[in-house]
Design a protein around this motif. Structure first.
Motif, PDB file in Angstrom:
ATOM      1  N   GLY A 398       0.874  -1.134  -0.091  1.00  0.00           N
ATOM      2  CA  GLY A 398       0.087   0.061  -0.192  1.00  0.00           C
ATOM      3  C   GLY A 398       0.731   1.296   0.071  1.00  0.00           C
ATOM      4  N   VAL A 399       2.078   1.224  -0.760  1.00  0.00           N
ATOM      5  CA  VAL A 399       2.772   2.482  -0.849  1.00  0.00           C
ATOM      6  C   VAL A 399       2.065   3.318  -1.938  1.00  0.00           C
ATOM      7  CG1 VAL A 399       5.196   3.525  -1.299  1.00  0.00           C
ATOM      8  CG2 VAL A 399       4.969   1.021  -0.158  1.00  0.00           C
ATOM      9  N   GLU A 400       1.562   4.746  -1.512  1.00  0.00           N
ATOM     10  CA  GLU A 400       0.857   5.307  -2.321  1.00  0.00           C
ATOM     11  C   GLU A 400       1.556   6.990  -2.515  1.00  0.00           C
ATOM     12  OE1 GLU A 400      -1.542   4.046  -3.659  1.00  0.00           O
ATOM     13  OE2 GLU A 400      -2.095   2.437  -2.202  1.00  0.00           O
ATOM     14  N   THR A 401       2.534   7.164  -2.064  1.00  0.00           N
ATOM     15  CA  THR A 401       3.231   8.505  -2.015  1.00  0.00           C
ATOM     16  C   THR A 401       4.628   8.195  -2.101  1.00  0.00           C
ATOM     17  OG1 THR A 401       3.411   8.958   0.121  1.00  0.00           O
ATOM     18  CG2 THR A 401       1.146   9.433  -0.527  1.00  0.00           C
ATOM     19  N   PRO A 402       5.209   9.469  -2.801  1.00  0.00           N
ATOM     20  CA  PRO A 402       6.694   9.424  -2.855  1.00  0.00           C
ATOM     21  C   PRO A 402       7.384   9.531  -1.372  1.00  0.00           C
ATOM     22  CG  PRO A 402       5.751  11.041  -4.510  1.00  0.00           C
ATOM     23  CD  PRO A 402       4.599  10.567  -3.762  1.00  0.00           C
ATOM     24  N   GLY A 403       6.704  10.289  -0.422  1.00  0.00           N
ATOM     25  CA  GLY A 403       7.203  10.371   0.782  1.00  0.00           C
ATOM     26  C   GLY A 403       7.345   9.111   1.601  1.00  0.00           C
ATOM     27  N   GLN A 404       6.266   8.243   1.415  1.00  0.00           N
ATOM     28  CA  GLN A 404       6.517   7.002   1.856  1.00  0.00           C
ATOM     29  C   GLN A 404       7.339   6.186   1.549  1.00  0.00           C
ATOM     30  OE1 GLN A 404       2.368   5.564   0.904  1.00  0.00           O
ATOM     31  NE2 GLN A 404       1.352   6.704   2.650  1.00  0.00           N
ATOM     32  N   ALA A 405       7.519   6.198   0.109  1.00  0.00           N
ATOM     33  CA  ALA A 405       8.552   5.460  -0.546  1.00  0.00           C
ATOM     34  C   ALA A 405       9.836   5.728  -0.184  1.00  0.00           C
ATOM     35  CB  ALA A 405       8.543   5.467  -2.153  1.00  0.00           C
ATOM     36  N   GLN A 406      10.115   6.911  -0.003  1.00  0.00           N
ATOM     37  CA  GLN A 406      11.419   7.628   0.523  1.00  0.00           C
ATOM     38  C   GLN A 406      11.717   6.938   1.962  1.00  0.00           C
ATOM     39  OE1 GLN A 406      10.862  11.636  -0.053  1.00  0.00           O
ATOM     40  NE2 GLN A 406      10.662  11.511  -2.193  1.00  0.00           N
ATOM     41  N   TRP A 407      10.876   7.297   2.803  1.00  0.00           N
ATOM     42  CA  TRP A 407      10.997   6.833   4.275  1.00  0.00           C
ATOM     43  C   TRP A 407      11.412   5.270   4.301  1.00  0.00           C
ATOM     44  CZ3 TRP A 407       9.436   3.492   7.935  1.00  0.00           C
ATOM     45  CH2 TRP A 407       9.706   3.840   9.305  1.00  0.00           C
ATOM     46  N   LEU A 408      10.695   4.603   3.715  1.00  0.00           N
ATOM     47  CA  LEU A 408      10.840   3.231   3.626  1.00  0.00           C
ATOM     48  C   LEU A 408      12.190   2.764   3.029  1.00  0.00           C
ATOM     49  CD1 LEU A 408       7.181   2.165   2.582  1.00  0.00           C
ATOM     50  CD2 LEU A 408       8.469   1.272   4.637  1.00  0.00           C
ATOM     51  N   ILE A 409      12.675   3.481   1.936  1.00  0.00           N
ATOM     52  CA  ILE A 409      13.946   3.157   1.340  1.00  0.00           C
ATOM     53  C   ILE A 409      15.043   3.365   2.417  1.00  0.00           C
ATOM     54  CG2 ILE A 409      15.604   3.785  -0.379  1.00  0.00           C
ATOM     55  CD1 ILE A 409      13.105   4.157  -2.313  1.00  0.00           C
TER      56      ILE A 409
END
Length: 458
Positions: A398-409
Motif C-alpha cells: 500500500g505504498v501510495e506516495t513518494p514520501g512513504q517510498a523515500q521513508w521506507l527506502i
C-alpha cells in the motif's frame, strides 16, 4: 369425574408422544406447525405472533469432543433453560438437533420479542455443568412476526431462518429481526453461489499482477490477484466471492487454478522474477496443498524458488502441528513463504520463531500515515529490524506516495508494493512493464529523490 376410560387415556398418551419430543419433553415439529398456523389465523395486528428460531452456538463441537451422551444431556439442560425463561403466552419447541423455537403471542410487539430474545441469550451465558465439566454454548436467535412478515407458517419460518442466518453472520450470541434487505442479500448470495460454481468453466475468473519493486527501483516480481468478471454484474471483488467459495468448498479447485495460471504466466517473464499467490485458509487446511503445489511446479516447469505463497496469520491459528508440517514441506520443496498483513491480527512473535518464513508483508494500515505518525514509524522500523535480525526480508504494502517510498527506502525496507509504484496489470501489460526501464517508471511518478537513487534491473 375420573380420568376417562383406559382407551381415552391411551389415546391421550399416544397424542402426547406424537406431538412431543422424547428427549426434552418440549413439543416437537408436528406440534409446532399446528400451533404456529393456529396462532397466525387469530390475527388482530401485524406483529401479533412472534416466532423466535434458536440455534445453539458450539453444540456440534461439544457433541464431537465429549460424545453424544453429553450432547443429549446438554440438549435437556438447554430445553430447561429455555422453558424457565418463558412467561404467559410463550411456548417452546424442539424442532431438530440443536434447533429450538418459541411461539410468542403477546401484545406490545416488537418490544416483547426483543425482551424474550435478550433473556434467552443471557440464560445461555452461564456454563452448563455436565459430569462436573463446565460446558459453554451460546444461543443465536432469528425473529420474525406474523402476519406482518408472512401469513403462512412455512413462510414465517423461512423469514425467522433468514434472520437467524444474519445473527450468526453478525458474530453469534445475538438476536436479529427479519427485514426485507436480509432476504435480498441472501438471494443475491444464492445467485452468486450458483454463478461461482460455473465461473471457472466459463473462463470468468482471471488474474491481475501487481508489481513488486526492490528499493530503489527494480522490478523483482508480481503478486497475482484473483478477479471475477461476472457476465451480468460486472467485476465482483474477492472480498465478496472468496468467503462464498470457501463456504461452498470451491476454494481448492479455484486455488489450484490460480497457482497454475500464475506459474504459467511467470514462465513468460525473465527468469529472475518471482510470482506471489495468496492462499486462502480453506486451501491451506485442506491437506492436499503440498502435493498440489509440487505437481504444478513440475508440470509447468518453473523453478520452485520463483513461486511465493502468501498466508495470513488467521491460517496459523488453526491446528498448528499440521501447519508447521505443511510449511516445512513447502520450504523443503524450495517454495518461498510470505506472512501477509503482518501486524493486523494477532502477530504472535512465536510464529516467526516456529515457522520458516522468507518474507513479512507489513499491512497498508501502518504504511498509510507513515509520513506523519510517529507510532506507525516506530512500529514499521521495529518490524524491519526484527525481520532482518531473523534473516527475513520485508515488503511494505500500500505504498501510495513518494514520501512513504523515500521513508521506507531510508529505513532499509527490502520491497515496496502499491499503486504509486505500479497498479495491478493484465497478463499482457506485465511484459511492457518489465521492458520499460526503471528510469521511465520513476519519471512517471515525477519524483526527484526517487530518481537520484535509481539502479538498473537485477
Amino acid at each position: 369425574g375420573g380420568r376417562g376410560s383406559p382407551e381415552e387415556q391411551e389415546r391421550m398418551m399416544l397424542l402426547h408422544q406424537a406431538t412431543h419430543d422424547a428427549l426434552t419433553g418440549l413439543q416437537n415439529r408436528r406440534g409446532f406447525s399446528e400451533n404456529l398456523q393456529q396462532a397466525l389465523s387469530v390475527v388482530d395486528e401485524p406483529n401479533a405472533t412472534a416466532l423466535l428460531q434458536i440455534d445453539l452456538d458450539g453444540f456440534k463441537a461439544v457433541n464431537d469432543t465429549l460424545g453424544h451422551g453429553t450432547g443429549d444431556t446438554l440438549l435437556q439442560l438447554a430445553a430447561g433453560r429455555i422453558r424457565d425463561t418463558l412467561q404467559d403466552g410463550e411456548l417452546a419447541y424442539r424442532l431438530a438437533g440443536d434447533e429450538f423455537a418459541v411461539i410468542q403471542s403477546r401484545t406490545g410487539q416488537p418490544a416483547e420479542a426483543e425482551r424474550l430474545a435478550g433473556a434467552l441469550i443471557e440464560a445461555f451465558k452461564a456454563p452448563f455443568m455436565i459430569n462436573d465439566i463446565p460446558v459453554f454454548v451460546g444461543a443465536s436467535i432469528g425473529i420474525a412476526f406474523g402476519p406482518g412478515h408472512a401469513t403462512e407458517g412455512e413462510q414465517l419460518m423461512k423469514a425467522a431462518d433468514i434472520a437467524l442466518y444474519a445473527a450468526k453472520r453478525d458474530g453469534r450470541g445475538c438476536a436479529r429481526i427479519f427485514n426485507r434487505s436480509m432476504q435480498l442479500l441472501l438471494e443475491q448470495r444464492e445467485n452468486l453461489r450458483r454463478s461461482l460454481r460455473m465461473a471457472l468453466d466459463r473462463n470468468e475468473l482471471y488474474l491481475e499482477y501487481q508489481p513488486l519493486i526492490r528499493a530503489p527501483a527494480s522490478v523483482v516480481g508480481f503478486e497475482a490477484l484473483l478477479r471475477w468478471r461476472h457476465p451480468e454484474v460486472g467485476t465482483i471483488p474477492p472480498s465478496v466471492f472468496i468467503p462464498i467459495a470457501e463456504a461452498d468448498g470451491l476454494m481448492d479447485e479455484i486455488g489450484r487454478w490460480v497457482i497454475e495460471e500464475a506459474c504459467r504466466q511467470a514462465t513468460r517473464w525473465p527468469s529472475s522474477l518471482t510470482v506471489a499467490v495468496n492462499l486462502s485458509p480453506a486451501q491451506f487446511l485442506s491437506g492436499s496443498l503440498t502435493d498440489t503445489v509440487a505437481q504444478i511446479v513440475d508440470a509447468v516447469g518453473i523453478r520452485a524458488d520463483r513461486l511465493e505463497l502468501e498466508i495470513t496469520e488467521t491460517v496459523l491459528l488453526e491446528q498448528t502441528v499440521d501447519n508447521i508440517d505443511t510449511l516445512n514441506t513447502l520450504n523443503v520443496l524450495g517454495i518461498r513463504i510470505a506472512l501477509d498483513d503482518f501486524g493486523t491480527y494477532y502477530s504472535s512473535l512465536s510464529y516467526l520463531k516456529n515457522f520458516p518464513f522468507d518474507t513479512l508483508k507489513i499491512d497498508r494500515y501502518f504504511i498509510k500515515d507513515l509520513e506523519t505518525d510517529r507510532k506507525s514509524q516506530t512500529i514499521v522500523r521495529s518490524i524491519i529490524g526484527m525481520a532482518h535480525g531473523l534473516g527475513i526480508s520485508v515488503t511494505a504494502e500500500g505504498v501510495e506516495t513518494p514520501g512513504q517510498a523515500q521513508w521506507l527506502i531510508r529505513e532499509d525496507c527490502d520491497y515496496l508494493q502499491g499503486d504509486f509504484l505500479g497498479r495491478p496489470l493484465g497478463a499482457e501489460a506485465t511484459r511492457d512493464f518489465i521492458r520499460r526501464s526503471p528510469k521511465e517508471l520513476i519519471r512517471e511518478s515525477g519524483d526527484e529523490i526517487w530518481r537520484s537513487s535509481v539502479r538498473p534491473h537485477a
